[in-house]
Design an enzyme around this catalytic site. Structure first.
Site, PDB file in Angstrom:
ATOM      1  N   GLU A   1       0.836  -1.199   0.000  1.00  0.00           N
ATOM      2  CA  GLU A   1       0.000   0.000   0.000  1.00  0.00           C
ATOM      3  C   GLU A   1       0.875   1.256   0.000  1.00  0.00           C
ATOM      4  O   GLU A   1       1.882   1.332   0.718  1.00  0.00           O
ATOM      5  CB  GLU A   1      -0.880  -0.027   1.255  1.00  0.00           C
ATOM      6  CG  GLU A   1      -1.825   1.146   1.422  1.00  0.00           C
ATOM      7  CD  GLU A   1      -2.713   1.006   2.659  1.00  0.00           C
ATOM      8  OE1 GLU A   1      -3.586   1.865   2.849  1.00  0.00           O
ATOM      9  OE2 GLU A   1      -2.526   0.033   3.426  1.00  0.00           O
TER      10      GLU A   1
ATOM     11  N   LYS B   1      -9.332   2.583  -2.410  1.00  0.00           N
ATOM     12  CA  LYS B   1      -9.657   1.980  -1.119  1.00  0.00           C
ATOM     13  C   LYS B   1     -11.013   2.478  -0.621  1.00  0.00           C
ATOM     14  O   LYS B   1     -11.251   3.685  -0.524  1.00  0.00           O
ATOM     15  CB  LYS B   1      -8.561   2.321  -0.114  1.00  0.00           C
ATOM     16  CG  LYS B   1      -8.655   1.590   1.219  1.00  0.00           C
ATOM     17  CD  LYS B   1      -7.420   1.877   2.066  1.00  0.00           C
ATOM     18  CE  LYS B   1      -7.395   1.051   3.334  1.00  0.00           C
ATOM     19  NZ  LYS B   1      -6.166   1.310   4.128  1.00  0.00           N
TER      20      LYS B   1
ATOM     21  N   CYS C   1      -5.522  -3.340   2.113  1.00  0.00           N
ATOM     22  CA  CYS C   1      -5.373  -3.404   3.570  1.00  0.00           C
ATOM     23  C   CYS C   1      -6.691  -3.599   4.321  1.00  0.00           C
ATOM     24  O   CYS C   1      -7.275  -4.679   4.277  1.00  0.00           O
ATOM     25  CB  CYS C   1      -4.628  -2.158   4.052  1.00  0.00           C
ATOM     26  SG  CYS C   1      -3.913  -2.332   5.710  1.00  0.00           S
TER      27      CYS C   1
END
Length: 259
Positions: A41, A110, A144
């Site tokens: 990330e 995200k 994540c």
């Protein structure tokens, strides 16, 4: 498909430095026969860089993306990587997949932002399933914290994702996600999951490493330790098909009970 997991925090604040790290890793990945190299990330810029996130953010087709595409094409290996994406007035925590010939295949923003740091610097994405075809596999992208929501991974399973690629910045004390949750996600959704972490101290965060590629049987095919590493494992379509045939989870669902 042999998959290379680059566990590294690179050079926080230096896009050029991180491109050099990525270039070196791509060369090693290609030499080992990998079809895909995945970086963590926010790899292109660093994660804990505060206001530099907005300064270094670029469009999905910006100069940094062009540089990654050149690296991918020169080494003949697809690359997935995290970066801050600028789109008009918004900045997203994004991941992009580029093919071995340098073609941009998929870009994901995200959807679940973790903590005040991310909410202060990013806008959440709105599209939760992003996929592309790569070497006979349907590859999906999450980032994540996204993978910690079972609904996200199940949506990918129902959409046919074979290999879920998850660039991550997993920090202490949440290492149980890498150690326990990721193999379970792979098993319960009958897919491969490549979870690729940063490592070491960065600003206020201590990233725990422990990157893993887990198979649909819940077994870790490769697992890194707590230092910078490049680890390899195979995502095997034949094994995946056999596992899906033997495991009834998705067939036995009763979605009418879940709403």
């Amino acid at each position: 498909m042999r998959t290379a997991l680059l566990q590294s925090s690179g050079r926080p604040g230096s896009v050029d430095g991180n491109l050099k790290v990525l270039d070196e890793a791509a060369g090693r990945a290609a030499a080992a026969g990998a079809g895909l190299l995945t970086a963590p990330e926010m790899f292109l810029t660093g994660y804990a860089i505060g206001g530099d996130i907005a300064r270094l953010a670029e469009p999905a087709d910006g100069e940094a993306a062009d540089a990654v595409a050149e690296i991918a094409a020169r080494h003949g290996v697809a690359i997935a990587y995290g970066y801050p994406e600028r789109a008009e007035s918004a900045v997203y925590n994004s991941a992009q997949l580029i093919s071995a010939d340098g073609t941009r295949l998929a870009n994901y923003r995200k959807t679940h932002l973790f903590g005040c740091f991310e909410r202060d610097h990013f806008t959440p994405g709105e599209r939760h399933v992003v996929q592309a075809q790569l070497n006979g596999l349907t590859v999906g992208l999450l980032i994540c914290y996204d993978v910690e929501f079972p609904e996200n991974v199940r949506a990918h399973a129902l959409a046919g994702t074979d290999l879920l690629v998850v660039p991550t910045a997993q920090m202490h004390p949440f290492q149980f996600v890498a150690e326990s949750m990721i193999p379970v996600r792979a098993f319960e959704n009958q897919m491969y999951v490549a979870y690729v972490n940063r490592v070491g101290q960065e600003g206020e965060f201590e990233f725990v490493g422990l990157s893993v590629l887990a198979g649909p049987d819940g077994v870790a095919r490769a697992r890194a330790g707590r230092e910078e590493q490049l680890v390899f494992a195979d995502a095997d379509p034949a094994f995946l098909a056999a596992s899906r045939e033997a495991n009834p989870y998705l067939r036995d669902r009763r979605p009418e009970l879940y709403v």
